[in-house]
Design an enzyme around this catalytic site. Sequence first.
Site, PDB file in Angstrom:
ATOM      1  N   HIS A  84       5.676   3.616  11.509  1.00  0.00           N
ATOM      2  CA  HIS A  84       5.847   4.050  10.122  1.00  0.00           C
ATOM      3  C   HIS A  84       6.705   3.054   9.349  1.00  0.00           C
ATOM      4  CE1 HIS A  84       7.918   6.755   7.067  1.00  0.00           C
ATOM      5  NE2 HIS A  84       6.678   6.595   6.656  1.00  0.00           N
ATOM      6  N   ASP A  90       1.363   4.955   3.921  1.00  0.00           N
ATOM      7  CA  ASP A  90       2.648   5.644   3.839  1.00  0.00           C
ATOM      8  C   ASP A  90       2.671   6.601   2.648  1.00  0.00           C
ATOM      9  OD1 ASP A  90       5.325   6.400   3.909  1.00  0.00           O
ATOM     10  OD2 ASP A  90       6.024   4.380   4.372  1.00  0.00           O
ATOM     11  N   TYR A  94       5.208 -13.246  -1.322  1.00  0.00           N
ATOM     12  CA  TYR A  94       5.410 -14.132  -0.176  1.00  0.00           C
ATOM     13  C   TYR A  94       6.649 -13.726   0.630  1.00  0.00           C
ATOM     14  CZ  TYR A  94       1.929 -17.466  -1.969  1.00  0.00           C
ATOM     15  OH  TYR A  94       0.784 -18.063  -2.404  1.00  0.00           O
TER      16      TYR A  94
END
Length: 144
Positions: free
Chosen positions: A22, A66, A116
């Site tokens: 998770h 999620d 990034y």
Amino acid sequence: MLKNIPPIISPELLKVLCEMGHGDRLVIGDGNFPSASMGKNAKVIRLDGHNVPEVLDAILRLFPLDCYVEKPVSLMEVMPGDKTETPIWDRYKDIVKNYDDRGADCIGHIERFAFYEEAQKAYCIIATSEKALYANIMLQKGVI
């Protein structure tokens, strides 16, 4: 052999998806994404010859997003001044809504260099041959 596993999901990728917990993040990078350098601390899986939408669809068949964060799906924002259109994002929205009731509402955007930075913290980066520009997508794993 296993049943109902999309054939694009290699044994290596299936193992990595199972290992993730998770809150872990996964990046599906386009053909221009610097997967090797961004993934120095991650598992990098090459899916050459495949594009991001087909990989995204296969992963979301197995991968819960999620539900404890507002935007578990992140796209790299287009840089100011780039005259690039992103029709692939509409495909992503269609795919995500097939697997998450929030649909496009669970998709956010991250500035390129911030994307990034977050990618360097990802558990896994998948390198594809996607030719569309700004086709990178990051997923945050949820619970079942």
